[in-house]
Design a protein around this motif. Sequence first.
Motif, mmCIF file in Angstrom:
data_model
loop_
_atom_site.group_PDB
_atom_site.id
_atom_site.type_symbol
_atom_site.label_atom_id
_atom_site.label_comp_id
_atom_site.label_asym_id
_atom_site.label_seq_id
_atom_site.Cartn_x
_atom_site.Cartn_y
_atom_site.Cartn_z
ATOM 1 N N SER A 30 -8.228 30.135 -46.792
ATOM 2 C CA SER A 30 -8.306 29.015 -45.851
ATOM 3 C C SER A 30 -9.625 28.261 -45.939
ATOM 4 O O SER A 30 -9.731 27.127 -45.475
ATOM 5 C CB SER A 30 -8.094 29.498 -44.415
ATOM 6 O OG SER A 30 -9.127 30.397 -44.050
ATOM 7 N N THR A 31 -10.625 28.867 -46.540
ATOM 8 C CA THR A 31 -11.927 28.218 -46.646
ATOM 9 C C THR A 31 -12.079 27.378 -47.909
ATOM 10 O O THR A 31 -13.071 26.687 -48.074
ATOM 11 C CB THR A 31 -13.058 29.255 -46.614
ATOM 12 O OG1 THR A 31 -12.952 30.087 -47.789
ATOM 13 C CG2 THR A 31 -12.969 30.131 -45.374
ATOM 14 N N TYR A 32 -11.087 27.452 -48.791
ATOM 15 C CA TYR A 32 -11.184 26.735 -50.063
ATOM 16 C C TYR A 32 -10.605 25.338 -49.973
ATOM 17 O O TYR A 32 -9.588 25.105 -49.316
ATOM 18 C CB TYR A 32 -10.457 27.497 -51.168
ATOM 19 C CG TYR A 32 -11.235 28.668 -51.701
ATOM 20 C CD1 TYR A 32 -11.116 29.918 -51.111
ATOM 21 C CD2 TYR A 32 -12.105 28.522 -52.761
ATOM 22 C CE1 TYR A 32 -11.845 30.999 -51.581
ATOM 23 C CE2 TYR A 32 -12.842 29.594 -53.246
ATOM 24 C CZ TYR A 32 -12.706 30.826 -52.639
ATOM 25 O OH TYR A 32 -13.438 31.879 -53.105
ATOM 26 N N LEU A 33 -11.257 24.415 -50.647
ATOM 27 C CA LEU A 33 -10.666 23.113 -50.896
ATOM 28 C C LEU A 33 -9.771 23.276 -52.128
ATOM 29 O O LEU A 33 -10.191 23.857 -53.131
ATOM 30 C CB LEU A 33 -11.745 22.070 -51.160
ATOM 31 C CG LEU A 33 -11.286 20.632 -51.354
ATOM 32 C CD1 LEU A 33 -12.310 19.659 -50.798
ATOM 33 C CD2 LEU A 33 -11.002 20.320 -52.817
ATOM 34 N N MET A 34 -8.545 22.796 -52.024
ATOM 35 C CA MET A 34 -7.563 22.968 -53.097
ATOM 36 C C MET A 34 -7.200 21.632 -53.723
ATOM 37 O O MET A 34 -7.061 20.620 -53.012
ATOM 38 C CB MET A 34 -6.301 23.632 -52.535
ATOM 39 C CG MET A 34 -6.544 24.983 -51.891
ATOM 40 S SD MET A 34 -7.183 26.218 -53.043
ATOM 41 C CE MET A 34 -5.824 26.320 -54.217
ATOM 42 N N GLY A 35 -7.031 21.647 -55.024
ATOM 43 C CA GLY A 35 -6.684 20.409 -55.708
ATOM 44 C C GLY A 35 -5.581 20.606 -56.730
ATOM 45 O O GLY A 35 -5.310 21.726 -57.177
ATOM 46 N N TRP A 36 -4.930 19.509 -57.045
ATOM 47 C CA TRP A 36 -3.961 19.464 -58.144
ATOM 48 C C TRP A 36 -4.452 18.452 -59.171
ATOM 49 O O TRP A 36 -4.860 17.330 -58.822
ATOM 50 C CB TRP A 36 -2.583 19.039 -57.641
ATOM 51 C CG TRP A 36 -1.831 20.098 -56.913
ATOM 52 C CD1 TRP A 36 -1.723 20.264 -55.563
ATOM 53 C CD2 TRP A 36 -1.057 21.156 -57.511
ATOM 54 N NE1 TRP A 36 -0.936 21.349 -55.285
ATOM 55 C CE2 TRP A 36 -0.517 21.915 -56.455
ATOM 56 C CE3 TRP A 36 -0.771 21.539 -58.823
ATOM 57 C CZ2 TRP A 36 0.301 23.031 -56.668
ATOM 58 C CZ3 TRP A 36 0.030 22.643 -59.032
ATOM 59 C CH2 TRP A 36 0.553 23.380 -57.968
#
Length: 125
Positions: A30-36
């Motif tokens: 939940s603390t991570y920024l996620m990208g595609w």
Amino acid sequence: QVQLVESGGGLVQAGGSLRVSCAASGAFFSTYLMGWFRQAPGKEREFVAAIGRRAISTYYTDSVQGRFTISRDDAKNTVYLQMNSLKPEDTAVYYCAARFQGGTVVRDPRSYDYWGQGTQVTVSS
């Protein structure tokens, strides 16, 4: 250490829809920024979308704005990319990425710490 595993890629006709998923191992998802990101043959890896902590902020590249939606389910340690109105130019290997650092500079792949192995999305005309 975070491990990312993408799934859900495949072959779809132009105008169709597809959802790709990225499951993350490890704590503190939940603390991570996620990208595609995506990479087509002979082209550089390009930013597609990103979602910040608690899904407060989302970011999209112009070419997918209004067609793609990024979301996350922190209870499942999973981030999704819903792709609608797909076009042949969306054909690429789609990669999931994660980083601990927040911020609004999300388009640079060098700013991400962890990467999945990718999933192929092919859109036929």
